[in-house]
Scaffold this active site. Structure first.
Site, short mmCIF file in Angstrom:
data_model
loop_
_atom_site.label_atom_id
_atom_site.label_comp_id
_atom_site.label_asym_id
_atom_site.label_seq_id
_atom_site.Cartn_x
_atom_site.Cartn_y
_atom_site.Cartn_z
N TYR A 209 0.67 -1.15 -0.17
CA TYR A 209 0.02 -0.03 -0.12
C TYR A 209 1.03 1.11 -0.12
O TYR A 209 1.57 1.53 1.06
CB TYR A 209 -0.99 -0.07 1.27
CG TYR A 209 -2.16 -0.85 0.94
CD1 TYR A 209 -3.38 -0.19 0.90
CD2 TYR A 209 -2.01 -2.32 1.02
CE1 TYR A 209 -4.53 -0.98 1.06
CE2 TYR A 209 -3.18 -3.04 0.96
CZ TYR A 209 -4.48 -2.25 0.96
OH TYR A 209 -5.61 -3.29 0.80
N HIS A 241 -4.30 -2.74 -7.75
CA HIS A 241 -5.56 -3.47 -7.31
C HIS A 241 -6.72 -2.38 -7.12
O HIS A 241 -7.77 -2.25 -7.55
CB HIS A 241 -5.35 -4.17 -6.02
CG HIS A 241 -6.72 -4.57 -5.34
ND1 HIS A 241 -7.25 -4.12 -4.32
CD2 HIS A 241 -7.49 -5.70 -5.55
CE1 HIS A 241 -8.41 -4.22 -3.81
NE2 HIS A 241 -8.50 -5.53 -4.68
N HIS A 242 -6.42 -1.43 -6.27
CA HIS A 242 -7.22 -0.07 -6.18
C HIS A 242 -6.62 1.37 -6.01
O HIS A 242 -5.24 1.21 -5.67
CB HIS A 242 -8.38 -0.34 -4.98
CG HIS A 242 -7.82 -0.48 -3.50
ND1 HIS A 242 -7.61 -1.40 -2.73
CD2 HIS A 242 -7.42 0.76 -2.83
CE1 HIS A 242 -7.40 -1.04 -1.57
NE2 HIS A 242 -7.02 0.36 -1.51
N HIS A 309 -3.10 0.57 -3.96
CA HIS A 309 -2.68 -0.99 -3.38
C HIS A 309 -2.15 -1.84 -4.64
O HIS A 309 -2.98 -1.99 -5.68
CB HIS A 309 -4.03 -1.63 -2.91
CG HIS A 309 -3.95 -2.82 -2.49
ND1 HIS A 309 -5.11 -4.02 -2.30
CD2 HIS A 309 -2.85 -3.84 -2.54
CE1 HIS A 309 -4.57 -5.12 -2.08
NE2 HIS A 309 -3.47 -5.17 -2.17
N HIS A 390 -16.76 -3.30 -1.44
CA HIS A 390 -15.40 -3.84 -1.47
C HIS A 390 -15.19 -5.00 -0.65
O HIS A 390 -15.38 -4.85 0.55
CB HIS A 390 -14.46 -2.60 -1.14
CG HIS A 390 -13.11 -3.01 -1.17
ND1 HIS A 390 -12.35 -3.24 -2.58
CD2 HIS A 390 -12.10 -3.28 -0.25
CE1 HIS A 390 -11.06 -3.60 -2.42
NE2 HIS A 390 -11.05 -3.53 -0.89
N HIS A 392 -12.26 -8.66 -0.59
CA HIS A 392 -11.04 -9.32 -1.12
C HIS A 392 -11.60 -10.66 -1.90
O HIS A 392 -12.89 -10.72 -2.27
CB HIS A 392 -9.92 -9.33 -0.34
CG HIS A 392 -9.20 -8.07 -0.05
ND1 HIS A 392 -8.16 -7.96 0.92
CD2 HIS A 392 -9.72 -6.74 -0.60
CE1 HIS A 392 -7.96 -6.68 0.88
NE2 HIS A 392 -8.55 -5.92 -0.03
N MET A 465 -11.53 -7.67 3.63
CA MET A 465 -12.42 -6.62 4.14
C MET A 465 -13.74 -6.73 3.82
O MET A 465 -14.10 -7.58 3.05
CB MET A 465 -11.75 -5.41 3.10
CG MET A 465 -10.35 -4.86 3.42
SD MET A 465 -9.79 -3.42 2.63
CE MET A 465 -8.15 -3.08 3.24
#
Length: 617
Positions: A209, A241-242, A309, A390, A392, A465
């Site tokens: 991150y 990823h985000h 991320h 959201h 995973h 998450m």
């Protein structure tokens, strides 16, 4: 799958035969939404829906043969709902509504619920226009809902068979959109500004991150950010990823440089008010005409925290990234300022999912009774217009419910076929009102059959998450409102000894996990008192408490029975369909591999040639 259709019995081959020659093409309908379904731009889908729950599709494929289109419930062939059609050399049309029974059998539906509007073919392409109700009464049809799963698309000619293994083909497409470009107004004057990392060297780590603090555009008067879009370094498309952009309080003392968001320096985790967000599978987003994100006033943030991320599961060295977000802002102001409320399960320190679970539900509660006090003034009603879900990799479903005075009002949003690779901001069908004092409950359903150890809440893609971001207006100062269960209660229900939260979490490692203990843990986590953590943009934090209530699901809408459109053959055909493992868009490694449908079409060429000779005379 086409071999299934075209092998065996001629009656099965001609599900629907229309003696027409399509030399004239109808005017194309006004369909608001569109997307290419493959990386080579061979398959182009347009669609729309109306108030009568009728969906219209137009599939344009660069082929002069057959086309197939449909829905897969979980990315696998069995249970898929498809429609197949094409134009023969003499101009005759065939078109049929079918379903896949198992990996070797395709069967024509007893009720033909896809209505063909037109089928045309030119020198290079085949275009089919058809419609179907969102929910039919045919048990073999997949409902088209907010959580419609992966699309199946394939096509071929008399001498070729083509399908794609690329990420754009295998990803889901979010069909139930409620706004399109034609519904939005672009300002006459606008500017762009990039919030990006500057040639960041991605560490050789599975998860990273990266955070940095960036000033927003310096403007002399109030402006509105009305649109944003991801800017991904092209060769890093599977790495990112985000991306989240957090607004910082103007009293915050911010560090410089780039560092781990959740590492040794806690200052890089400052700023918790989500401003805009993007995740894998998402695209650009434009706010509704009545609201946008405010910048340039004394109450607006001057700096933001950019969080990216990275998922580098292959541990590739030497990766340099400059990804981020591009914002569009304008002096042409909207009526309201946009805010984002983060709800769900507080990630640290007590979120866990047992291993080997077919289904395990986690709950996070937001009790908004202290919003007025923490905001410093009365909080106006929140007009929610969009949301972002959201989880995973083990997430299978997410829903959020609203309660007032202890009674459930509605389901705010849900996705019961959650796809990790399709995380985008979704518009509400109608504006939803949340009043201060209401409760928001987020429920996430996880599946961990492929895991032998506990999955903990955390930032890694292999952690979990359970979050729902609610986009609303007018803006207030509350940034997040999330809950977690009393872990001691859960540990004691599992007959584990523990005297504090740390021991309670450690005790989970000593549980003999099976179906019974998984259900005990789920029940206990739901029964336990919830600690609700509320935070403002200025990092003021306060705890509230609450209890998890049952979520009542509304009755399903009435189905549409197209009894007049019956099948002509009622037969089934078999062929050798196969499933092949295809890497997801997140990573090409086996860690994040999904079983996706690929079609074994080896018999199609011969079937097509036979049909062409039989009916093309």
């Amino acid at each position: 799958m086409m071999a299934v259709l075209f092998s065996g019995i001629k009656g099965m081959l001609f599900f629907l035969f229309l003696s027409c020659f399509c030399s004239c093409q109808p005017a194309p309908p006004l369909l608001r939404f569109s997307i290419f379904l493959d990386p080579s731009n061979m398959v182009y889908l347009r669609w729309d829906h109306d108030e009568q729950e009728l969906m219209t599709f137009e599939l344009q494929v660069r082929t002069t043969g057959w086309v197939a289109f449909g829905f897969s419930p979980h990315g696998e062939l069995p249970g898929s709902d498809i429609v197949i059609g094409g134009v023969f050399p003499n101009g005759s049309i065939y078109f049929s509504d079918c379903h896949i029974v198992d990996e070797a059998t395709l069967e024509e539906d007893g009720s033909q619920d896809y209505q063909l509007l037109s089928m045309t073919e030119n020198e290079t392409s085949t275009t089919v226009l058809f419609k179907r109700h969102l929910r039919t009464c045919d048990p073999n049809d997949q409902d088209i809902t907010m959580d419609t799963a992966r699309l199946i698309t394939a096509f071929g000619t008399d001498d070729t068979v083509q399908f794609f293994e690329g990420q754009r083909f295998s990803k889901s497409v979010f069909l139930m959109r409620y706004r399109g470009p034609s519904d939005l107004t672009d300002p006459k004057i606008f500017f762009t500004y990039d919030l990006r990392l500057d040639n960041f060297a991605v560490p050789v780590e599975e998860t990273m991150y990266a955070c940095t603090f960036i000033p927003l555009p310096m403007v002399k008067q109030k402006h509105h950010i009305y649109k944003f879009e991801p800017v991904i370094t092209p060769h890093n498309i599977t790495l990112v990823h985000h991306i989240l952009v957090y607004a910082c309080g103007n009293a915050s003392v911010l560090p410089s440089g780039i560092d781990d968001c959740y590492g040794a320096n806690p200052d890089f985790a400052l700023c918790s008010q989500v401003l805009v967000g993007w995740a894998v599978g998402g695209e650009s987003y434009q706010f509704p005409d009545e609201a946008a994100v405010s910048i340039g006033t004394p109450w607006d943030p001057q700096y933001v925290r950019l969080e990216i991320h990275y998922s580098n599961f292959d541990l590739l060295p030497g990766l340099i990234d400059s990804s981020g977000v591009r914002i569009y802002y304008t002096p042409e102001l909207r009526q309201y300022d946009v805010g984002v409320l983060q709800t769900g399960v507080f990630i640290f320190p007590v979120h866990f999912i047992p291993p080997g679970a077919e289904s395990y539900r986690s709950y996070g509660l937001c009790n908004s009774s202290q919003f007025d006090e923490m905001n410093g003034m009365l909080v106006p009603d929140l007009h929610v217009f969009a949301y972002l879900l959201h989880t995973h990799l083990s997430g299978r479903g997410v829903k959020a419910a609203q309660y007032r005075n202890g009674e459930q009002l509605r389901i705010i949003c849900e996705d019961n076929k959650y796809d990790f690779r399709l995380q985008e901001i979704r518009d509400m069908k109608e504006i939803l009102i949340i009043k201060p004092g209401d409760e928001i409950l987020v429920e996430c359903n996880f599946q961990t059959l492929d895991r032998s150890g506990i999955t903990f809440g955390g930032p890694s893609t292999m952690d979990e998450m359970c979050l729902t971001f609610l986009f609303y207006y007018p803006r207030n100062n509350i940034s997040s409102c999330m809950g977690f269960p009393d872990i001691l209660y859960v540990a004691h229900a599992l007959k584990q000894e523990a005297s504090d939260a740390v021991e309670g979490m450690m005790a989970m490692e000593f549980v003999d996990w099976d179906n019974d203990t998984v259900k005990i843990a789920e029940k206990a986590a739901k029964e336990a008192d919830q600690v609700v953590m509320i935070k403002t943009i200025d990092e003021l934090q306060r705890n509230e408490s609450g209890l998890i209530r049952d979520i009542s699901m509304p009755e399903r809408a009435a189905c549409h029975n197209i009894s007049g459109h019956l099948s002509l053959s009622g037969r089934r055909a078999t062929a050798n369909l196969r499933l092949t493992a295809v890497c997801t868009s997140e990573s090409p490694t086996t860690k994040e591999t999904a079983i996706l449908p690929l079609l074994s079409l080896t018999q199609l060429v011969f079937s097509w040639l036979i049909l062409a000779s039989e009916y093309g005379k």
